[in-house]
Enzyme design. Structure first.
Site, mmCIF file in Angstrom:
data_model
loop_
_atom_site.group_PDB
_atom_site.id
_atom_site.type_symbol
_atom_site.label_atom_id
_atom_site.label_comp_id
_atom_site.label_asym_id
_atom_site.label_seq_id
_atom_site.Cartn_x
_atom_site.Cartn_y
_atom_site.Cartn_z
ATOM 1 N N ASP A 33 0.859 -1.186 0.000
ATOM 2 C CA ASP A 33 0.000 0.000 0.000
ATOM 3 C C ASP A 33 0.893 1.233 0.000
ATOM 4 O OD1 ASP A 33 -2.491 -1.306 0.026
ATOM 5 O OD2 ASP A 33 -2.436 -1.531 2.197
ATOM 6 N N ASP A 74 -7.055 -1.378 -4.869
ATOM 7 C CA ASP A 74 -8.157 -1.027 -3.966
ATOM 8 C C ASP A 74 -9.080 0.008 -4.605
ATOM 9 O OD1 ASP A 74 -6.969 -2.714 -2.083
ATOM 10 O OD2 ASP A 74 -5.886 -1.060 -1.125
#
Length: 165
Positions: A119, A137
């Site tokens: 991330d 995402d």
């Protein structure tokens, strides 16, 4: 009527989402150390963090079994999405499934190869901090939003014709 080019368009979009996600993750992984953070604006940082869990780090500390659990879920969902995309669909519905498929495969690739998801997008404002996330995402959430919009549109117009492919 089935149009192979129309199907290819939706599968191509999923591949673009997957490739964009993996390109960004690879860049972050190769150019920044783990734990790195760079302030871009007063509300946004680029970071390099690993998430062994799911959304919002759900089950992140579960001991390792969650890697295979979330990978299996992603692969089953991806197979279902591929099947859905082979059927006649409204354009917004096909867009939704394509984005979700690309995002699911992007995070599944990370779990299979890296063991965890990279991330790097970190938003915060006035003490409120959103968990870091990535392009995969965003594709999943964008696809889910488009699916909700399609559902609401279908409720308003239940006789809307399916796209012919």
């Amino acid at each position: 009527m089935n149009h192979p080019l129309r199907k290819a368009q939706w599968y191509s979009l999923a591949i673009v989402a997957l490739a964009g996600d993996q390109a960004a993750k690879t860049y972050i992984d190769m150019t920044t150390p783990l734990g790195w953070s760079h302030e871009v604006t007063s509300f946004f940082n680029l970071v390099h963090v690993l998430n062994p869990g799911a959304a919002f780090s759900f089950l992140a500390g579960a001991g390792g079994w969650q890697r295979w659990f979330f990978l299996a879920i992603a692969l089953v969902v991806s197979a279902w999405l591929v099947w859905q995309l082979s059927r006649p669909l409204r354009k917004l519905e096909a867009l939704s499934y394509s984005l979700i498929l690309g995002g699911a495969l992007g995070n599944a690739f990370d779990r299979a190869v890296r063991g965890q998801v990279i991330d790097y997008l970190d938003f915060h404002l006035r003490g409120w901090h959103w968990p870091a996330f990535n392009v995969a995402d965003m594709a999943i959430v964008g696809g889910a939003i488009a699916l909700v919009v399609q559902s609401l549109m279908s409720t308003e117009n239940p006789t809307a014709a399916k796209e012919t492919r």
